[in-house]
Design a protein around this motif. Structure first.
Motif, mmCIF file in Angstrom:
data_model
loop_
_atom_site.group_PDB
_atom_site.id
_atom_site.type_symbol
_atom_site.label_atom_id
_atom_site.label_comp_id
_atom_site.label_asym_id
_atom_site.label_seq_id
_atom_site.Cartn_x
_atom_site.Cartn_y
_atom_site.Cartn_z
ATOM 1 N N VAL A 118 37.069 46.701 46.847
ATOM 2 C CA VAL A 118 37.698 46.984 48.131
ATOM 3 C C VAL A 118 37.506 45.759 49.017
ATOM 4 N N ASN A 119 38.605 45.075 49.326
ATOM 5 C CA ASN A 119 38.554 43.821 50.076
ATOM 6 C C ASN A 119 37.607 42.864 49.354
ATOM 7 N N ASP A 120 36.533 42.429 50.012
ATOM 8 C CA ASP A 120 35.598 41.504 49.365
ATOM 9 C C ASP A 120 34.337 42.214 48.895
#
Length: 199
Positions: free
Chosen positions: A91-93
């Motif tokens: 999730v994202n980074d």
């Protein structure tokens, strides 16, 4: 005459449609490409909406669905043993892992930044309220739990290595943070400490 033929045709159509309601409808095949599959999981990739999406389904040993969802990034499934799956999500980074006990139909909590597991315990680091490293039971909230705060003046840390001592069971974890590339070490126990014997 034409009215009778038309009425008869309408009656036949009504009867045919009524039969169709009782006929079981087959579940449509997945429209995406299957990326990974086994008896207890399937991961697919779908481009039909113009945006790449991934979906996964996890089933227990009895064939009951434990979890199914759509993800923006491809989840990675690892078979830890015959009764245990681990899935890493992105999730994202950030990354997090969730574990699935296929024999007992259990789903673990989500463990952000997990870097080690042995089929019963998981080690991970968290920085919601300051940085800390934790080792805990995957499924039992009342099971083994250990945490240690880390004095780090950075937004995030990166675990670069983790080795377990075969004799003590301790985890020797190496991590880094910031731009210096300096590595730091921490030792995490994986079992309760033995009380010292009275003399």
């Amino acid at each position: 005459m034409k009215k009778r033929i038309l009425a008869a045709m309408l009656l036949m159509l009504m009867l045919l449609s009524a039969c169709g309601e009782d006929t079981p409808v087959e579940t449509p095949e997945p429209t995406g490409t299957i990326l990974a599959q086994d008896d207890n999981f399937v991961v697919t990739e779908d481009h039909s909406s113009g945006v790449t999406k991934y979906s996964y389904t996890i089933k227990d040993k009895a064939g009951n669905e434990l979890e199914s969802a759509i993800c923006a990034k491809k989840p990675l499934v690892a078979e830890i043993n015959d009764d245990l799956l681990g899935v890493r999500f992105y999730v994202n980074d950030k990354t997090f892992c969730r574990y699935y006990d296929l024999k007992n139909s259990l789903i673990s909590e989500s463990f952000f930044n997990a870097f080690w597991d042995n089929g019963k315990l998981v080690a991970y680091h968290d920085y919601d309220n300051g940085h800390r490293m934790m080792v805990r039971d995957m499924f039992d909230e009342n099971g083994y739990y250990y945490e240690q705060d880390i004095d780090v003046q950075a937004l995030s840390i990166t675990v670069t290595a983790c080795e377990q001592d075969e004799e003590t069971g301790e985890l020797h974890v190496t991590y880094t943070y910031g731009d210096t590339g300096t590595e730091y070490e921490i030792t995490l126990p994986t079992k309760p400490t033995e009380p010292e014997a009275a003399e």
